[in-house]
Design a protein around this motif. Structure first.
Motif, PDB file in Angstrom:
ATOM      1  N   ASN A 120      -8.878 -18.653  63.446  1.00  0.00           N
ATOM      2  CA  ASN A 120      -8.208 -19.829  63.672  1.00  0.00           C
ATOM      3  C   ASN A 120      -8.662 -21.079  63.139  1.00  0.00           C
ATOM      4  O   ASN A 120      -7.959 -21.815  62.731  1.00  0.00           O
ATOM      5  CB  ASN A 120      -7.834 -20.341  65.418  1.00  0.00           C
ATOM      6  CG  ASN A 120      -6.871 -19.549  65.898  1.00  0.00           C
ATOM      7  OD1 ASN A 120      -5.710 -19.270  65.416  1.00  0.00           O
ATOM      8  ND2 ASN A 120      -7.236 -18.793  67.022  1.00  0.00           N
ATOM      9  N   LEU A 128      -7.539 -20.772  59.361  1.00  0.00           N
ATOM     10  CA  LEU A 128      -6.219 -21.226  59.312  1.00  0.00           C
ATOM     11  C   LEU A 128      -6.233 -22.731  59.363  1.00  0.00           C
ATOM     12  O   LEU A 128      -5.520 -23.114  58.592  1.00  0.00           O
ATOM     13  CB  LEU A 128      -5.417 -20.479  60.418  1.00  0.00           C
ATOM     14  CG  LEU A 128      -5.170 -18.948  60.230  1.00  0.00           C
ATOM     15  CD1 LEU A 128      -4.788 -18.310  61.481  1.00  0.00           C
ATOM     16  CD2 LEU A 128      -4.618 -18.627  58.819  1.00  0.00           C
ATOM     17  N   GLU A 136      -3.054 -11.803  64.358  1.00  0.00           N
ATOM     18  CA  GLU A 136      -2.187 -11.711  65.254  1.00  0.00           C
ATOM     19  C   GLU A 136      -2.290 -10.472  66.030  1.00  0.00           C
ATOM     20  O   GLU A 136      -2.127 -10.133  67.149  1.00  0.00           O
ATOM     21  CB  GLU A 136      -0.596 -11.773  64.928  1.00  0.00           C
ATOM     22  CG  GLU A 136      -0.261 -13.151  64.536  1.00  0.00           C
ATOM     23  CD  GLU A 136       0.916 -13.392  63.736  1.00  0.00           C
ATOM     24  OE1 GLU A 136       1.576 -12.414  63.374  1.00  0.00           O
ATOM     25  OE2 GLU A 136       1.408 -14.421  63.407  1.00  0.00           O
ATOM     26  N   ASN A 163      -1.343 -15.459  54.708  1.00  0.00           N
ATOM     27  CA  ASN A 163      -0.273 -14.789  55.483  1.00  0.00           C
ATOM     28  C   ASN A 163      -0.548 -13.300  55.872  1.00  0.00           C
ATOM     29  O   ASN A 163      -0.456 -13.142  56.857  1.00  0.00           O
ATOM     30  CB  ASN A 163       1.163 -14.859  54.546  1.00  0.00           C
ATOM     31  CG  ASN A 163       1.829 -16.162  54.883  1.00  0.00           C
ATOM     32  OD1 ASN A 163       1.654 -16.861  55.705  1.00  0.00           O
ATOM     33  ND2 ASN A 163       2.651 -16.291  53.676  1.00  0.00           N
ATOM     34  N   ASN A 176      -3.174 -13.959  58.583  1.00  0.00           N
ATOM     35  CA  ASN A 176      -2.679 -14.334  59.736  1.00  0.00           C
ATOM     36  C   ASN A 176      -2.145 -13.099  60.551  1.00  0.00           C
ATOM     37  O   ASN A 176      -2.371 -12.930  61.592  1.00  0.00           O
ATOM     38  CB  ASN A 176      -1.562 -15.424  59.472  1.00  0.00           C
ATOM     39  CG  ASN A 176      -1.089 -16.247  60.660  1.00  0.00           C
ATOM     40  OD1 ASN A 176      -1.849 -16.335  61.671  1.00  0.00           O
ATOM     41  ND2 ASN A 176       0.220 -16.492  60.949  1.00  0.00           N
TER      42      ASN A 176
END
Length: 80
Positions: A43, A46, A31, A24, A27
């Motif tokens: 990506n 992820l 962003e 998290n 991520n």
């Protein structure tokens, strides 16, 4: 780079939570990034994590089903 073979490991719920929270944070960093190259790499990572997460939950549910079946069989055998 040679492709690595799959391995089997045991992961506790606490360990899974730690990995989940780390991703998290990862991520959140993704962003905020303006680098297209970094975003492509992140990506893919992820996607790999999502695959790991699905495998983890599938294994958890399988283990829960096994435990229920084992308990039912033990109960049935004790009634004989």
């Amino acid at each position: 780079m040679a492709k690595h073979k799959a391995v089997t490991i045991s992961v506790t719920h606490a360990e899974f939570d730690a990995i989940y929270h780390a991703f998290n944070e990862y991520n959140t960093t993704l962003e905020r990034s303006d680098s297209e190259e970094y975003n492509k790499f992140a990506n893919k990572q992820l996607d790999n994590f999502e695959s790991f997460q699905k495998k983890y939950w599938r294994a958890v549910h399988t283990q829960q089903r096994r435990d229920v079946i084992k308990k039912a069989l033990t109960h049935a055998n004790s009634r004989e």
